[in-house]
Every structure is written in structure tokens, then in C-alpha cells.
Scaffold this active site. Sequence first.
Site, short mmCIF file in Angstrom:
data_model
loop_
_atom_site.label_atom_id
_atom_site.label_comp_id
_atom_site.label_asym_id
_atom_site.label_seq_id
_atom_site.Cartn_x
_atom_site.Cartn_y
_atom_site.Cartn_z
N SER A 67 0.81 -1.22 0.00
CA SER A 67 0.00 0.00 0.00
C SER A 67 0.85 1.27 0.00
O SER A 67 1.64 1.50 -0.90
CB SER A 67 -0.97 -0.05 1.18
OG SER A 67 -1.97 0.91 1.04
N ASP A 122 -5.95 2.33 -3.12
CA ASP A 122 -7.16 2.25 -2.30
C ASP A 122 -7.43 3.54 -1.53
O ASP A 122 -8.42 3.64 -0.81
CB ASP A 122 -7.16 1.02 -1.37
CG ASP A 122 -6.05 1.04 -0.33
OD1 ASP A 122 -5.23 1.98 -0.34
OD2 ASP A 122 -5.99 0.11 0.49
N ASP A 170 -1.20 1.43 -3.94
CA ASP A 170 -2.08 0.38 -4.48
C ASP A 170 -3.46 0.91 -4.83
O ASP A 170 -4.36 0.13 -5.13
CB ASP A 170 -2.19 -0.80 -3.50
CG ASP A 170 -2.94 -0.43 -2.23
OD1 ASP A 170 -2.83 0.74 -1.79
OD2 ASP A 170 -3.62 -1.31 -1.66
N ASP A 174 -2.54 6.45 -3.47
CA ASP A 174 -1.39 5.81 -2.84
C ASP A 174 -0.92 4.65 -3.72
O ASP A 174 -1.45 4.44 -4.81
CB ASP A 174 -1.72 5.36 -1.41
CG ASP A 174 -2.75 4.23 -1.38
OD1 ASP A 174 -3.50 4.10 -2.36
OD2 ASP A 174 -2.81 3.49 -0.38
#
Length: 451
Positions: A103, A247, A245, A243
Site C-alpha cells: 500500500s 485504495d 495500491d 497511494d
Amino acid sequence: MKYFGTDGVRGVANQELTPELAFKVGRFGGYVLTQHADSQNAHPQVLVARDTRISGELLENALVAGLLSVGIEVLRLGVITTPAVAYLVRTQGAAAGVMITASHNPVEYNGIKYFGNDGYKLSDEMEEEIEALLDAPTDDLPRPTTDGLGTVEDYSEGSQKYIQFLEQTIADDLDGLHIAVDSANGSTSGLVSRLYADLNLDFDTIATTPNGLNINDQVGSTHPEQLQKFVVDQGAAIGLAFDGDGDRCIAVDEEGHLVDGDKIMYICGKYMAEHGRLKKDTIVTTVMSNLGMYKAMEAHDLQSVKTKVGDRYVVEEMRKSGYNLGGEQSGHIVFLDFNTTGDGLLTSLQLLHILKVTGKKLSELAADVKTYPQKLVNVKVSDKQAALTNPQVQAMIATVEKEMNGDGRVLVRPSGTEPLLRVMAEAPTEETVAAYVGRIADVVRAEVGVE
């Protein structure tokens, strides 16, 4: 659970999260899935994806080998966002999805996160079954040959399906808006130009050239400073930062001011409520959301429900009680009508749609929320629970809350991972908030602190 944290298995890639461990997480995870699959399907299907970090392919190849060794049919999505995996698992009818990402964390970290067939995280029971196999002294699982093995193929059309789904979440295109985008050199890098071009947006981008090492590096939702300058330089109406990834999404207004997850939730929640689309007129937030957001919500008759910190707790509460909007200050925002997890690109479209149909500037839409200065001090303690219930500490919290008289708030909570008590307060000025936190922290130190 020692392997699965709140966001799956995490660690420094190739040292803590080794290819050997990734192989086992694939093999044992795949085996548990076959045990839970319906009898017609001897080869459950699993989607596998990753973000842009250099260790992604190393871990993906090891994980896929593990899945194949127990007969799983693997579809590789390549580089795509975490919420895309959650969406595609549901619509593809797969048994599970796996995302390889850490992430918003630095590049040397990576992680493995499983999604169940409903697009939510795996049940605790299934995670515990996988953990038990990881902890077993020997690997006694079957080792099929020939037709018992799994197969792997690339599923490149997954990203196109996901983009089409996103485009259908708003009523019309977004022509006439000029936006600036920061993809954090992460998973959204290859998606933003396709998505925003389809919607007729005029867009400028930064951090859309991942090289395996530059993910989240001074860019993205945790480092919005470059984007703030870029928005002003380009004369954009809004900036959007994702960010690693994809999400999370946070925004920047036309003047270069940050519009965090709290403000985005408020803007979207208010608009949804005005159009009869906000279930129970309620937004689910965590205890870290700012008092300024709650004050703005109260002024517009919106309700709030607070959960522990962590997007999984927000989603749990939303599912349990039937709410459709929730999230965190960090920009993890969940629109449960559309997807099962925080989705940065989805959030960006909802916000852009509101910008277009209201004709208002982002600074105007965000102006209702007056962010209270927040201060957080960590105090090292020997016993977190004893520190929380200490009479002197309780008395000082009560004194401070009385002095605040509704124009501020105190939150004292134990750290989830370290021997710390987190003392947080919000108040109208930097000076007052520092004084309040200082007084409580001093009492905690005197009563139960350790050097």
C-alpha cells in the site's frame, strides 16, 4: 494471528516476506480454498495482482507456484489496484483474489492480501486455517501430478472491465474540468489516463512513471506537497493523489490547499443525502476523524458512527448496520453501493461528479469543514490497560474535557502494536491543543510512564 495482520502478510521483501513464505501462503491458501469450494469445481479460480514495486514479480511468481501446486486455476491481472481485485473477484465469480502490495509503505516492504469470493477480506476462520498450516512442522498436503495441477494465464482484460465499471458509477462525463493527478508511481499509473480520457477530462499528471523503486517516494497521498504546487502551477480546478495500491485518494483544491479524507467524505455524504442516496443519513468514520467534520455534519443533520482505526473496522460496521458511505482521514473511502473496499479512483469520480454538477469550486465545497488543530503524543507505558483506567489519568481527561466545553475533544487509546498510550486532542488553536495534550501526557508519565 501472527502472519495475517490487519492487511494480510507484510514485511521487508526477500528478508521477512521471502519467496519461500510467499510460496507457502499460495500453497496453503489455495488448499484452504479448495476445501471450501463447491464440489463441482475441482480447480477453484484465483485472481493474482500486484503493485509496481520491484519485489512484486519475485513474490508473485513464488505465490503462483504455490497455488498451482494444489490445483488452483490462476488468472494473472498484472499491475492493477487493490480495489480492482476486490471488484473483479466478485464479477468474475472467482474463489478468491490475491493482491501483492504494501500500500502506502516504502518500497522495500511488500505484502500479500487475500480477498474472499464476495470481494471482502477472507474470513477470520479461513485465515486461521491458513495460519495453522503455516505453523505445522511438516507440509503433508497432497502433491498432485498431471491433471491435479493448476494452470496459469494472463487476464489482461481485467483492467478494462474495471475501468468500464468505474465509468458507470457516475451519470455523465466530466468534460470542462481541468484536473491534476498524482499516481504515486503506483498501481493507478497505467489506469488514470485511460479512465480520465474516456470521461473527457483535461488532465495533467505527475508520478505516473513507475520504475519499480519510486513507488510512494515523496509522492502520492502521503506526500502531497508536489501535487499542491503542481495544481497551482497548472491552474487546475482540483488535484487528486492516490497511494501505491490505489485504495486511497486525497484531494487538493484550486488554491493548493489539502482536502483530506474527512472533507471528501463530508462533501460526498452531504451531496448523497441531498439526493436521498445516503443510507440512514449516516457516515461511518474512525475515532481519528476531525472534530471539524463532525461539527459540519451536525450543522447539516448528518449522523456519524465511529469505529476503531482501520478501514476493515469501517467496512465491518457498514455491512453490519446497513450504511453505504464510510472511511478514514487518510483517504480510504468506501462507497459500498459500488465496491467492497476503499477505492481511490472511484472516490475521485464521485468527487469530480459533484464538482461538475454543482459548478462550485472545491475550496467552496470543503469550506464547511473547519479543521481543528490536532496533536498526538505517544507515552511509553508498562501496562496499556492500567494506564487507561488509572484514576489520576481519568480525572485529568475529565478536567480537560470540561474546560473544552464542546469546542475540542480528547482521545486516549492504546497502540495496537507497541507499549504506548496515544494521547490525542483537538482544539481551536495550536497553543490550546498543545497545552491540553501536554497536561494529560504529563499525568500519564507521572502515574504509569516508563523511561
